[in-house]
Design a protein around this motif. Structure first.
Motif, PDB file in Angstrom:
ATOM      1  N   ASN A  15      -7.000  -5.696  -6.033  1.00  0.00           N
ATOM      2  CA  ASN A  15      -6.891  -4.402  -5.475  1.00  0.00           C
ATOM      3  C   ASN A  15      -8.183  -4.276  -4.810  1.00  0.00           C
ATOM      4  O   ASN A  15      -9.264  -5.078  -4.782  1.00  0.00           O
ATOM      5  N   TYR A  51      -1.693   2.590  -4.931  1.00  0.00           N
ATOM      6  CA  TYR A  51      -1.644   1.315  -4.843  1.00  0.00           C
ATOM      7  C   TYR A  51      -2.162   0.796  -3.459  1.00  0.00           C
ATOM      8  O   TYR A  51      -1.970   1.444  -2.480  1.00  0.00           O
ATOM      9  N   ASN A  52      -2.762  -0.384  -3.670  1.00  0.00           N
ATOM     10  CA  ASN A  52      -3.391  -1.094  -2.576  1.00  0.00           C
ATOM     11  C   ASN A  52      -3.470  -2.566  -2.956  1.00  0.00           C
ATOM     12  O   ASN A  52      -4.850  -2.941  -3.453  1.00  0.00           O
ATOM     13  N   PHE A  53      -2.805  -3.344  -2.936  1.00  0.00           N
ATOM     14  CA  PHE A  53      -2.784  -4.668  -3.891  1.00  0.00           C
ATOM     15  C   PHE A  53      -2.610  -5.860  -3.182  1.00  0.00           C
ATOM     16  O   PHE A  53      -1.769  -5.809  -1.798  1.00  0.00           O
ATOM     17  N   SER A  54      -2.804  -6.994  -3.289  1.00  0.00           N
ATOM     18  CA  SER A  54      -2.395  -8.245  -2.892  1.00  0.00           C
ATOM     19  C   SER A  54      -2.185  -9.271  -3.760  1.00  0.00           C
ATOM     20  O   SER A  54      -3.163  -9.617  -4.515  1.00  0.00           O
ATOM     21  N   MET A 103      -2.388  -2.997 -11.642  1.00  0.00           N
ATOM     22  CA  MET A 103      -2.088  -3.127 -10.141  1.00  0.00           C
ATOM     23  C   MET A 103      -2.736  -1.518  -9.662  1.00  0.00           C
ATOM     24  O   MET A 103      -3.539  -2.006  -8.780  1.00  0.00           O
ATOM     25  N   ARG A 104      -2.878  -0.562 -10.540  1.00  0.00           N
ATOM     26  CA  ARG A 104      -3.492   0.738 -10.238  1.00  0.00           C
ATOM     27  C   ARG A 104      -4.905   0.655 -10.797  1.00  0.00           C
ATOM     28  O   ARG A 104      -5.602   1.609 -10.658  1.00  0.00           O
ATOM     29  N   MET A 140       0.823  -1.090   0.054  1.00  0.00           N
ATOM     30  CA  MET A 140      -0.166   0.020  -0.013  1.00  0.00           C
ATOM     31  C   MET A 140       0.835   1.183  -0.054  1.00  0.00           C
ATOM     32  O   MET A 140       1.706   1.356   0.652  1.00  0.00           O
ATOM     33  N   THR A 159      -5.626  -7.224   1.660  1.00  0.00           N
ATOM     34  CA  THR A 159      -4.680  -6.102   1.127  1.00  0.00           C
ATOM     35  C   THR A 159      -4.334  -5.434   2.517  1.00  0.00           C
ATOM     36  O   THR A 159      -4.518  -5.910   3.593  1.00  0.00           O
TER      37      THR A 159
END
Length: 853
Positions: free
Chosen positions: A371, A353-356, A465-466, A349, A838
């Motif tokens: 995300n 971005y806030n991904f897993s 990812m975004r 994060m 996330t």
């Protein structure tokens, strides 16, 4: 207690190493420094525990970064800036996978011989010829000074190098560096791009045109194309059913953009572009020698880096098919299964971005994950991406090749390959407009591999990812070049989609599945425009799916490959389609069952025809018992199933009895090319199995069942003979009681150690599945490839964050004595998953690191 156990494990491992090196096995150095109590292999005990709370100095950071770990060692990175996010990603990957990362870059850069000696020389030569390093340099050069990908690659490298410097100062480099007696070089963005290229090569480089050349020479063109047609013989389910529109081709870059004479690492030119004399001889002998040379080069690669199987699954369903009313997505890419794994799981994060998801160690992006708004996964597109050209050369025109109506000078790149324990080996790579020359034996063959062209894959992955919606997702994939991948999509608003993104090379003339003329007329002239590549969005069926099957029907107006080059047989896709098409009220449990399904749909389709053929036959008592077991069996390849064993061995005999006489009469050169061996899991096996599936059920009198010059036979007659051979073989191998012929007695999965130390692998262990069950076990009776990562994502509406679960057969650490080395295998094996989160979802449950500048 933990410290004591760690020390004991380190001692046991050290004792094993001493035994091996004591008898002189492997290219190991003098072991004095290796057992230094402060800096030797004893330090591996320091990593033999899960992360604990601590503050670590990471000089490359601009601000402090918080990292929280869950029970499986998955890091959740919370960074104030994107720079710090990617520094932390590099730092954490290197903390856990530095040796794996170094092996991957050495494989792609032709530097394995420097650490293991001449045993890797053929592999190094091949990689330098093919040019992953040249392509990586071209990719780096193409990045703008302010591009997100460039900044991410630089920051990631900074994090990796912080670990390398700290480990060198403390004497805590991973144990395999110490055992092999070398230190890792500083990490560079070029290295990450080479690792990207290694995956590309694994997924898209094939020698199928060489196989076609040998098959046509042996069987004749008509027979070869009947056995290995462009479109598969059996019924399949493409996800994009049309209607299709043929649009003008889109231009593609030439191979000349990567023909720059750099040395192995530093970018210093080691030779000017000069002409090289070439001579060629004509005829079948020359062609055979050229084919043998190319095939010999590819066989030198480690199994992990040769494309020899194809199996991955993904699907996404709209809310009208789920119990929740919201979209769901599943993905399980099938790759070589090793310890450590090909994947490293993480969540991050930072602004934007806030991904897993999961990343390839050595790269600053996740390829599969989710995300707050979307989820995605991928499978290999498996369209033809490798084209071979027969270059025209002449002694009268030394240093040249004939192309486009004129003679042109070849380009030359010189390399020096360092070899451990011996003298360095010089290598000269020669290139034409089509690409590098892969052989000069008999004929001059160049390869135009699409994966050698620059492709902004890192930038595309970062854009995915975004992404917050399908429009952004689709726009990001418009830049993806290679390998062609089936990118599946679902979002919180209930939409689903699938895009087979990448380049689909087209030639204006000639037969691209064969070796092409290098004089210009049969050159690649462009690619299918992005608007016309296979794709679907919110289809009326309510779902999208891919399993490496041909993505489109036979009416698709562009060439994308053949049944041999190199789509899979469609059985997994057929099972997924048959499950999802009539379904409603699907749940996470439904997806779990499908990902772990072990039904062989070909077995289910063929078995009634086998049983019908056996009716009226005089069978021995053991044959009767075996046949009785098959009644009512629906093709479930469970570990305990004796029917699964009977089926698989029957299929092998059925294949050999049908096609073997043709191979023998036509002298198909199986000794020259292992890919031509008749086997359910060989390269030629995919289309031959498709043929049998179609002919058995719809064309039992096909002339192929009658051997050349022999009596007329039907499918039933061949099946009866194959069944008798199967029972005799299994009786000899497993005893006279068919009920005891459990599949797990003969079929195994094995996860090999990436360091090639057998004791550090897992298995072989008796297993369920086969090469084309959804839960695939690729590679025959001992499988080394299959689901390398399983993920399920369930959305809960426009305002809620999705729930997700994942698992892979390995662990986060590459340290063999760490509890995180293979802790996820048990869950993976039994079809269980761990919750994914996330950073914004993760409650602080495990240890926390503070990474300080």
């Amino acid at each position: 207690m933990r410290a004591t156990v760690s020390l004991v494990l380190a001692l046991v491992f050290t004792a094993g190493v001493l035994f091996v090196t004591g008898v002189g096995v492997g290219p190991l150095p003098p072991l004095g420094p290796t057992f230094n109590p402060a800096t030797g292999v004893w330090t591996m005990a320091q990593g033999a525990h899960k992360p604990t709370a601590e503050t670590l100095s990471v000089p490359g950071l601009e601000h402090p970064v918080t990292v929280t770990f869950d029970a499986q060692g998955t890091p959740y990175i919370h960074a104030a800036t994107t720079h710090d996010l990617f520094v932390a990603m590099g730092y954490l990957q290197a903390q856990n996978r530095l040796f794996e990362m170094d092996l991957l870059r050495r494989e792609g850069e032709g530097l394995l011989s420097a650490i293991v000696g001449r045993a890797a020389l053929s592999s190094d030569r091949f990689e330098l010829q093919l040019g992953l390093l040249r392509t990586a340099r071209a990719n780096w050069t193409a990045l703008g000074p302010t591009s997100r990908a460039r900044r991410a690659l630089l920051a990631f490298s900074t994090g990796v190098n912080d670990v390398i410097r700290q480990d060198e100062r403390a004497g805590t480099l991973p144990v395999f560096f110490k055992l092999l007696g070398y230190r890792p070089a500083p990490w560079t963005p070029i290295d990450s791009l080479v690792v990207q290229g290694v995956l590309n090569q694994d997924l898209s480089y094939t020698t199928a045109p060489i196989e076609y050349h040998l098959l046509v020479h042996s069987l004749g063109y008509t027979r070869a194309m009947a056995f290995f047609p462009i479109n598969p013989a059996n019924v399949q389910h493409p996800y994009d059913t049309g209607p299709y529109v043929k649009a003008p081709l889109q231009s593609m870059p030439s191979q000349t953009v990567v023909q720059t004479p750099f040395d192995l690492r530093g970018g210093i030119p080691t030779g000017a572009l000069t002409g090289v004399a070439e001579a060629t001889s004509a005829g079948s002998l020359a062609s055979s020698r050229a084919a043998s040379s190319v095939l010999g080069d590819i066989s030198a690669l480690a199994a992990s880096f040769r494309h020899s199987f194809g199996a991955s699954n993904n699907w996404a369903v709209m809310g009208n098919k789920t119990a929740s009313g919201y979209a769901m997505l599943a993905g399980d890419p099938h790759l070589t299964q090793t310890l450590p794994s090909v994947w490293y799981q993480l969540a991050g994060m930072a602004p934007g971005y806030n991904f897993s998801g999961v990343s390839i160690p050595g790269t600053p992006a996740i390829l599969i994950g989710y995300n707050a708004n979307i989820a995605w996964s991928l499978t290999d597109g498996e369209n033809q991406a490798t084209f071979f050209y027969r270059e025209q050369t002449s002694p009268a025109h030394p240093n040249q090749y004939f192309w486009d109506g004129a003679w042109h000078a070849m380009n030359v790149v010189h390399y020096t390959i360092p070899v451990k324990g011996g003298a360095s080996v010089p290598l000269t790579v020669r290139l034409t407009v089509h690409g590098p020359l892969m052989t000069q034996s008999g004929e001059t063959l160049a390869v135009d591999w699409i994966g050698a062209l620059p492709s902004p894959d890192v930038g595309t992955a970062l854009a995915i990812m975004r992404s917050a919606n399908f429009s952004q997702f689709r726009a990001a994939l418009s830049q993806w070049r290679s390998p062609t991948m089936n990118f599946i999509y679902a979002d919180r608003r209930g939409n689903v989609g699938l895009i087979s993104a990448g380049d689909y090379a087209q030639v204006a003339h000639g037969q691209p599945w064969m070796v092409l003329s290098g004089t210009g007329a049969e050159d690649i002239v462009g690619t299918i425009p992005y608007s016309a590549v296979p794709q679907a969005y919110d289809p009326q069926t309510g779902f999208v799916f891919s399993a490496n099957q041909r993505m489109v029907s036979a009416s698709y107006p562009y060439y994308i490959g053949t049944s041999l080059d190199f789509f899979t047989n469609g059985f997994r896709a057929n099972k997924i389609y048959a499950t999802l098409a009539p379904a409603s009220h699907l749940t996470v449990s439904s997806f779990t069952r499908l990902q772990n399904n072990t039904q062989d749909v070909m077995a289910a389709a063929v078995m009634p025809h086998l049983l019908s053929a056996l009716q009226g036959q005089t069978l021995s008592p053991t044959e009767q018992d075996a046949a009785a077991l098959l009644h009512g069996w629906q093709g479930n390849m469970s570990a305990q199933s004796p029917q699964a064993t009977i089926w698989w061995f029957f299929l092998g005999h059925y294949l050999t009895d049908t096609f073997g006489p043709w191979w023998q009469a036509s002298h198909v050169p199986v000794s020259q090319d292992v890919n031509l061996q008749i086997s359910a899991t060989s390269e030629v096996g995919t289309p031959l199995v498709e043929d049998l599936a179609a002919w058995t059920t719809s064309d039992p009198g096909n002339p192929a069942f009658s051997p050349p010059g022999g009596p007329h036979r039907t499918a039933s007659q061949v099946m009866v003979a194959a069944f008798r051979q199967t029972v005799a073989q299994l009786t000899s191998r497993l005893g006279p009681h068919p009920s005891r012929w459990a599949w797990q007695r003969v079929h195994f999965r094995e996860f090999s150690s990436l360091a090639q130390v057998k004791a550090l692998g897992y298995g072989p262990r008796g297993s369920s599945g086969d090469a084309w069950t959804v839960d695939a076990a690729d590679g025959g009776l001992v499988s080394h490839a299959g689901p390398s990562w399983r993920m399920i994502v369930a959305f809960a509406g426009p305002q809620a964050l999705p729930a997700a679960w994942g698992v892979y057969p390995g662990g986060q650490s590459e340290n063999p004595v760490s509890p995180l080395y293979k802790d996820q295998i048990a869950a993976w094996w039994t079809g269980h998953y761990y919750p994914m989160h996330t950073v914004s979802q993760e409650a602080a449950q495990g240890a926390q690191w503070t990474l300080a500048p």
